[in-house]
Design an enzyme around this catalytic site. Structure first.
Site, PDB file in Angstrom:
ATOM      1  N   ASP A 305      69.480  11.435 -20.692  1.00  0.00           N
ATOM      2  CA  ASP A 305      68.079  11.169 -20.403  1.00  0.00           C
ATOM      3  C   ASP A 305      67.554  10.202 -21.475  1.00  0.00           C
ATOM      4  O   ASP A 305      68.263   9.849 -22.420  1.00  0.00           O
ATOM      5  CB  ASP A 305      67.279  12.481 -20.389  1.00  0.00           C
ATOM      6  CG  ASP A 305      66.046  12.396 -19.502  1.00  0.00           C
ATOM      7  OD1 ASP A 305      65.503  11.276 -19.317  1.00  0.00           O
ATOM      8  OD2 ASP A 305      65.601  13.429 -18.988  1.00  0.00           O
ATOM      9  N   GLU A 511      56.010  15.465 -17.052  1.00  0.00           N
ATOM     10  CA  GLU A 511      56.855  16.257 -17.944  1.00  0.00           C
ATOM     11  C   GLU A 511      56.084  16.900 -19.088  1.00  0.00           C
ATOM     12  O   GLU A 511      55.100  17.607 -18.862  1.00  0.00           O
ATOM     13  CB  GLU A 511      58.084  15.480 -18.408  1.00  0.00           C
ATOM     14  CG  GLU A 511      57.894  14.049 -18.817  1.00  0.00           C
ATOM     15  CD  GLU A 511      59.217  13.326 -19.013  1.00  0.00           C
ATOM     16  OE1 GLU A 511      60.185  13.930 -19.523  1.00  0.00           O
ATOM     17  OE2 GLU A 511      59.298  12.140 -18.669  1.00  0.00           O
TER      18      GLU A 511
END
Length: 625
Positions: A305, A511
């Protein structure tokens, strides 16, 4: 003379043969394994490590691509060639970087990635589909497949070949800021929705090729199953935190969708920021190499990520050399190094020279990356033409998004009793009130991961139809529509409205910034509900990425609709509110009464929800106005 000619012809044939052998990796008639082997033996260590490096477009240039043999670029949220850039501008930018990659010694094309998580959401005028939680409410894998097809076309229209989607997390706690990226708390629904991979990449060929990546040509993109694994199960829904669960729980709840994705030929897998029982996933060799690659036979590449390997240490990046060692040896093949690419390249090079990371591990990573590039035809078609420009935000895709919206809406309450429903609403009325912060705000109804990483407010961010505009375009011409964002009770009482539509909800987030321990509708949403619903018949439409606290207010509402984050096509909401289509959506998540109950999922021993998983009232379409 004759002998001389024969000799020269033989020499020419020998030269041609040598040339053909030299170009074997560029020959599309050769088997992919042969092409990979031929190219690998020609690559230097610097070229191999370059393939393992993905950097942000805003720190790249033709010079950087050539100097470091960069294998991949990406656009983070909001990283665009120019504000409101056209599809043509995107193609020109991507092709520019690609030409630089092709000008290197071996001419290995780069692959460009972007977060196309609910349509091509970074790009101005793209179709914005409902976020995954809404698609989970549809229970319609075939619809999701068609959304994958449309998204791939819009991504390819901008010259990009790689989408960081789908998110196949199983969100077990709505306090998590990524919960709307999860299709459901139920792993079986998440598994069903992996059909989107076939839309993005194309139908996987029949045959014994489990784990082999597949992309069916220039109208498809490489997909990315994320985030491996357990990111939806962290303690208290805290993003990037620790998922405490035994191996059976991890493998029965969070792993099955990854197995399904691999069976469907997914090209890449992205690793989660989170930990499993205290071990960072980016450093978990047992699961990345041992299970994903060896047991599930995944043959595509594993990608980190965004600066994910940095987070192996606490604080992040405090010992980057250690992070590189742990991540690459765990089995990560491509690292999203963003702007730290020189440090990553230097660090990895040093570790290989010291035999801390073996050359065999580098070769495994590069073979996987090249396999995806060969499979998707990048060597044959590295550059994009302008033939797909009209696919971006096309009317056909907007109609598909509108269909997805109406199928995603969940009717939670409809009148005081079944024989006294409020919905569907009549289109003919003397005067109606539309209220709420989210009624006329395209950014709010699209949510996070729209144009910018955390989302935006306003109606000029991209193309689309707000719910207010949709109402105005749906009701009878003679019906007066009054919009008041946060009306006082006296205003409502004194205006003799036939009924009111209140649209409130969460403000955009993504997020970690979306983590929320109280899950209340922000002000002035609740006061709007109180003022309006206390004075006139009302339907409340909730725009949110997850269930929110409603329990004290439901009794004052005549009707209640969970609309999730519907995206750019507000007409999908009015299609159902006014009865052109019936309500069919079912809750993909348990709707709690109070946050003190969380986490609470279907099947739990103490299950006492406000609305249970799978709940959803239905209505029949009506032609009445």
């Amino acid at each position: 003379m004759g002998r001389k000619c024969i000799f020269l012809m033989g020499l020419l044939l020998l030269c041609c043969s040598a040339e053909a052998e030299y170009m074997k990796y560029k020959d599309p008639t050769q088997l992919i394994g042969v092409r990979i082997k031929d190219l690998m033996k020609r690559m230097t260590m610097e070229e191999k490590i370059g393939q393992m490096t993905q950097i942000e477009r805003n720190v790249s240039s033709a010079e950087v691509m050539k100097k470091y043999f960069i294998g991949s670029l990406l656009s983070g949220g909001g990283s665009v060639p120019a504000p409101k850039a056209s599809a043509k501008a995107w193609v020109k930018m991507v092709n520019g970087f690609q030409k630089a990659a092709l000008s290197t010694r071996l001419g290995i094309p780069m692959i460009y990635g972007i977060d196309a998580v609910h349509g091509h959401n970074n790009v101005y005028k793209a179709t914005i589909f409902p976020h995954n939680i809404g698609l989970g409410a549809t229970r319609d894998p075939e619809l999701v497949t068609r959304i994958g097809v449309a998204t791939a076309l819009e991504v390819r229209a901008t010259g990009i070949q790689y989408a960081f989607a789908p998110c196949i997390a199983v969100c077990r706690d709505p306090r998590w800021g990524r919960c709307y990226e999860s299709y459901s708390e139920d792993p079986n629904i998440v598994r069903a929705m992996t059909e989107i991979i076939l839309g993005l990449q194309g139908d996987v060929p029949v045959g014994p090729r489990r784990g082999f990546p597949f992309v069916a040509g220039k109208t498809k993109v490489a997909a990315c199953a994320k985030h491996f694994v357990g990111d939806g199960g962290t303690i208290n829904g805290i993003d990037e935190n620790n998922t405490v669960i035994d191996r059976h729980g991890l493998f029965s709840i969070h792993m099955p969708a990854f197995s399904d994705s691999i069976a469907k030929g997914v090209s890449t897998v992205m690793v989660s920021y989170s930990s499993w029982n205290g071990v960072k996933m980016h450093a978990n060799r047992d699961l990345i190499t041992g299970y994903l690659k060896n047991t599930l036979c995944f043959r595509g590449f594993v990608i980190s990520d965004w600066e994910g390997i940095d987070r192996i240490t606490s604080p992040p990046h405090v010992n980057y050399t250690y992070s590189i060692e742990m991540a690459i040896n765990a089995g990560i093949d491509m690292v999203m190094a963003t702007d730290k690419y020189t440090e990553f390249i230097d660090g990895l090079t040093s570790l290989v020279k010291k035999n801390v990371i073996l050359m065999s591990r580098i070769d495994d990573a590069v073979k996987r990356i090249l396999r995806v590039k060969f499979v998707m035809g990048l060597f044959e078609n590295p550059l994009t033409d302008y033939s797909l420009l009209d696919q971006l935000g096309s009317q056909e895709h907007r109609e598909l998004a509108r269909e997805a919206v109406r199928k995603s809406l969940v009717l939670l309450k409809n009148g005081a009793s079944a024989d006294q429903p409020l919905l569907p609403l009549p289109k003919k009325a003397s005067k109606i009130l539309v209220a709420g912060t989210h009624a006329d705000n395209l950014g709010y109804q699209c949510g996070g991961w729209t144009i910018e990483w955390q989302g935006l407010s306003g109606n000029s961010i991209t193309s689309g139809t707000t719910i207010l505009t949709a109402i105005e375009n749906t009701v009878d011409r003679q019906t007066e529509v009054v919009f008041e964002e946060n009306p006082k009770a006296n205003f409502v009482k004194s205006n003799n409205f036939s009924y009111a539509i209140v649209v409130v909800g969460e403000y955009p987030y993504a997020e970690m910034k979306g983590d929320n321990q109280n899950l209340t509708i922000p002000d002035p949403g609740l006061s709007t509900i109180t003022n309006v619903c206390g004075a006139v018949k009302c339907v409340v439409v909730v725009i949110s990425g997850r269930p929110v606290v409603l329990e004290p207010y439901v009794s004052s509402m005549d009707a209640l609709v969970a609309a999730w984050l519907p995206g750019s096509e507000g007409l999908g909401v009015t299609d159902v509110l006014f009865g052109d289509y019936g309500f069919t959506g079912k809750l993909p998540r348990t709707w709690f009464k109070t946050v003190d109950q969380l986490p609470m999922n279907v099947g739990d021993e103490h299950y006492d929800p406000l609305f249970p998983f799978g709940f959803g009232l239905t209505t029949e379409p009506t032609m009445a106005s």
